[in-house]
Design a protein around this motif. Structure first.
Motif, mmCIF file in Angstrom:
data_model
loop_
_atom_site.group_PDB
_atom_site.id
_atom_site.type_symbol
_atom_site.label_atom_id
_atom_site.label_comp_id
_atom_site.label_asym_id
_atom_site.label_seq_id
_atom_site.Cartn_x
_atom_site.Cartn_y
_atom_site.Cartn_z
ATOM 1 N N ILE A 1 0.711 -1.513 -0.240
ATOM 2 C CA ILE A 1 -0.070 0.049 -0.236
ATOM 3 C C ILE A 1 0.895 1.194 0.039
ATOM 4 O O ILE A 1 0.276 2.316 -0.834
ATOM 5 C CB ILE A 1 -0.587 0.343 1.444
ATOM 6 N N PHE A 2 1.841 0.879 0.432
ATOM 7 C CA PHE A 2 2.959 2.199 1.269
ATOM 8 C C PHE A 2 3.669 2.824 -0.736
ATOM 9 O O PHE A 2 3.229 4.087 -0.461
ATOM 10 C CB PHE A 2 3.307 2.075 1.653
ATOM 11 N N ILE A 3 4.570 1.460 -1.117
ATOM 12 C CA ILE A 3 4.298 1.751 -2.611
ATOM 13 C C ILE A 3 3.862 2.382 -3.516
ATOM 14 O O ILE A 3 3.951 2.779 -4.145
ATOM 15 C CB ILE A 3 5.552 0.351 -3.073
ATOM 16 N N PHE A 4 2.478 1.872 -3.410
ATOM 17 C CA PHE A 4 1.614 2.293 -4.455
ATOM 18 C C PHE A 4 1.397 3.956 -4.403
ATOM 19 O O PHE A 4 0.924 3.797 -5.253
ATOM 20 C CB PHE A 4 -0.088 1.173 -4.224
ATOM 21 N N GLY A 5 0.593 3.680 -3.269
ATOM 22 C CA GLY A 5 0.305 5.142 -2.298
ATOM 23 C C GLY A 5 1.502 6.411 -3.175
ATOM 24 O O GLY A 5 1.347 7.346 -3.490
ATOM 25 N N PHE A 6 2.720 5.941 -2.674
ATOM 26 C CA PHE A 6 4.137 6.559 -3.321
ATOM 27 C C PHE A 6 4.085 7.414 -4.591
ATOM 28 O O PHE A 6 4.153 7.969 -5.104
ATOM 29 C CB PHE A 6 5.123 5.648 -2.901
ATOM 30 N N PHE A 7 4.005 5.793 -5.405
ATOM 31 C CA PHE A 7 4.125 6.110 -7.153
ATOM 32 C C PHE A 7 2.715 7.212 -7.378
ATOM 33 O O PHE A 7 3.150 7.624 -8.318
ATOM 34 C CB PHE A 7 4.210 4.826 -7.537
ATOM 35 N N VAL A 8 1.301 6.979 -6.914
ATOM 36 C CA VAL A 8 0.092 7.631 -7.038
ATOM 37 C C VAL A 8 0.307 9.037 -6.778
ATOM 38 O O VAL A 8 0.599 9.633 -7.647
ATOM 39 C CB VAL A 8 -0.906 7.098 -6.470
ATOM 40 N N LEU A 9 1.263 9.547 -5.483
ATOM 41 C CA LEU A 9 1.353 10.818 -5.465
ATOM 42 C C LEU A 9 2.006 11.540 -5.839
ATOM 43 O O LEU A 9 2.727 12.827 -6.867
ATOM 44 C CB LEU A 9 1.862 11.111 -3.740
ATOM 45 N N PHE A 10 3.504 10.946 -6.492
ATOM 46 C CA PHE A 10 4.753 10.936 -6.931
ATOM 47 C C PHE A 10 3.712 11.401 -8.072
ATOM 48 O O PHE A 10 5.059 12.382 -9.130
ATOM 49 C CB PHE A 10 5.582 10.167 -7.270
ATOM 50 N N GLY A 11 3.698 10.519 -8.951
ATOM 51 C CA GLY A 11 2.679 11.361 -10.340
ATOM 52 C C GLY A 11 1.797 11.892 -10.640
ATOM 53 O O GLY A 11 1.985 13.123 -11.631
ATOM 54 N N LEU A 12 1.025 11.511 -9.970
ATOM 55 C CA LEU A 12 0.128 13.061 -9.026
ATOM 56 C C LEU A 12 1.048 14.136 -8.915
ATOM 57 O O LEU A 12 1.206 15.778 -9.866
ATOM 58 C CB LEU A 12 -0.533 12.928 -8.405
ATOM 59 N N PHE A 13 2.322 14.058 -8.483
ATOM 60 C CA PHE A 13 2.915 15.580 -8.107
ATOM 61 C C PHE A 13 3.836 16.029 -9.302
ATOM 62 O O PHE A 13 3.819 17.198 -9.866
ATOM 63 C CB PHE A 13 4.138 15.382 -7.492
ATOM 64 N N SER A 14 3.326 14.757 -10.871
ATOM 65 C CA SER A 14 4.841 15.394 -11.828
ATOM 66 C C SER A 14 3.555 15.435 -12.473
ATOM 67 O O SER A 14 4.345 16.785 -13.596
ATOM 68 C CB SER A 14 5.129 13.791 -12.910
ATOM 69 N N LEU A 15 2.487 14.755 -12.904
ATOM 70 C CA LEU A 15 1.342 15.696 -13.758
ATOM 71 C C LEU A 15 1.589 16.977 -12.878
ATOM 72 O O LEU A 15 0.723 17.751 -13.847
ATOM 73 C CB LEU A 15 0.448 14.750 -13.525
#
Length: 309
Positions: free
Chosen positions: A122-136
Motif C-alpha cells: 500500500i505504501f509503495i502504491f501510494g508513493f507512486f500515485v502521489l509522485f505521478g500526481l505531483f509530476s503531472l
C-alpha cells in the motif's frame, strides 16, 4: 397419696433442658459464570449461594458434601476440544457447556489484522500515485511558460547575382549573399531553465534556399533573456528559372527590391524534475523581407512582418 408441693410443681413446670443436637453446617452450591468483557473463558469462576444442609449427622454431611462435589464436577473434559461434558446423573445440577475453541478462533482473527507486507504494498502504491500526481501538476504548470522569441532585424551585407553553371554544367544565374539575423530569446519560466537546440535558419527566394545558418545550442536560465546574432550566408546558389525575374547591374547588385522569406523552427526543452518531467517547446517563425539594394548594410526591421506558431 403424695402431696404436690410448690417446689415439685415448679420442677414439673420448668422446661426441660435443650437437647445437644448437632448444629447444621452451611455448604455452597457453585455454578460457573462467564465474563464476556475480558475475553477469557474459565470454568473456575463461580457464584456461591448458601443453602442449609439436610438434617444428617456430621459424618453423613461430610460424605454427602464430598459426593455432591465429586458428582457435580464428574463431567469429562476432552483434551483439545475446549468443552466440558456435563454429568447425566439425576438429582444434580448440570454445568453449562463452555465453547472456548470458537471464541479463541474469533479472537485470534481479530488480533491478526492486516499483514505487514500489505502495508508495504500500500505504501509503495501510494508513493507512486502521489509522485505521478505531483509530476503531472509540475508538467501542467510548466507547459504554458513557453519561451518568447522575437526577430528584430536582418542586415544584408552582400547580395550578388552573376552568371555561372551548376555542378552538372547547366548554365544559370547564381546568387552569393551574406546576411546577419538578430533575434531575442526570452525564458519566461519562473522555476526552470531551458535548453535550446541547434536550429537551422534559412533565407529563401521563390522557394529556393539562397542562404542558411544555425542557432548554436545554449542554456537560458529562468526569467532571463539574450540577444542572438545569426550569420546566414550562401555561395553561388543556382537560381535556374527563378532568376528570370532578377536583374542586376554590372557589379551584380540587383536593380530592383527582392522579396525574401526567413524561416526557422526553434526547439527547446526543460528538465523540471530530471527526465521524468521534461516539457518541450517548439516555435515556428516565418518572416517576409523585402531587400532594397539602395539600403545595403542597413538593418531591415521585421518586427511587424513575422508570424510565430
Amino acid at each position: 397419696m403424695h402431696t404436690k408441693t410448690d417446689s415439685s410443681e415448679a420442677t414439673s413446670l420448668s422446661p426441660s433442658p435443650p437437647s445437644h443436637s448437632p448444629r447444621r453446617p452451611v455448604y455452597y452450591v457453585q455454578s460457573p459464570s462467564r465474563d464476556s468483557h475480558d475475553g477469557e473463558k474459565t470454568a473456575t469462576s463461580f457464584h456461591s449461594t448458601p443453602t442449609a444442609s439436610p438434617p444428617h449427622s456430621h459424618s453423613s454431611v461430610g460424605h454427602h458434601s464430598r459426593e455432591s462435589s465429586s458428582t457435580r464436577f464428574s463431567g469429562s473434559l476432552k483434551p483439545g476440544s475446549g468443552k466440558i461434558t456435563p454429568s447425566t446423573k439425576p438429582g444434580h445440577k448440570q454445568i453449562s457447556v463452555i465453547d472456548e475453541e470458537g471464541f479463541y478462533d474469533d479472537e485470534n482473527q481479530e488480533s491478526k489484522g492486516v499483514p505487514r507486507r500489505c502495508y508495504f504494498v500500500i505504501f509503495i502504491f501510494g508513493f507512486f500515485v502521489l509522485f505521478g500526481l505531483f509530476s503531472l501538476i509540475l508538467w501542467g504548470v510548466s507547459k504554458p511558460q513557453k519561451p518568447e522569441i522575437t526577430v528584430k532585424s536582418i542586415k544584408m551585407e552582400t547580395f550578388v547575382i552573376q552568371a555561372g553553371s551548376d555542378s552538372t554544367g547547366v548554365a544559370t544565374d547564381m546568387v552569393t549573399m551574406n546576411s546577419t539575423v538578430k533575434l531575442v530569446f526570452r525564458n519566461t519560466a519562473s522555476f526552470f531553465g531551458v535548453h535550446v537546440g541547434s536550429t537551422p535558419v534559412d533565407l529563401s527566394f521563390s522557394q529556393i534556399t539562397l542562404a542558411s545558418g544555425a542557432i548554436k545550442k545554449f542554456y537560458q536560465s529562468r526569467k532571463s533573456r539574450r540577444t542572438l546574432t545569426i550569420s546566414v550566408h550562401g555561395n553561388r546558389v543556382p537560381l535556374y528559372g527563378s532568376g528570370a525575374n532578377l536583374s542586376s547591374n554590372t557589379t551584380g547588385s540587383p536593380t530592383l527590391p527582392v522579396a525574401l522569406k526567413l524561416n526557422m523552427v526553434v526547439k527547446s526543452k526543460a528538465y523540471v524534475l530530471g527526465k521524468l518531467v521534461k516539457p518541450k517547446f517548439k516555435k515556428k517563425i516565418e518572416c517576409s523581407i523585402v531587400y532594397d539594394p539602395k539600403k545595403r548594410n542597413a538593418p531591415i526591421s521585421v518586427k511587424n512582418s513575422c508570424t510565430y506558431k
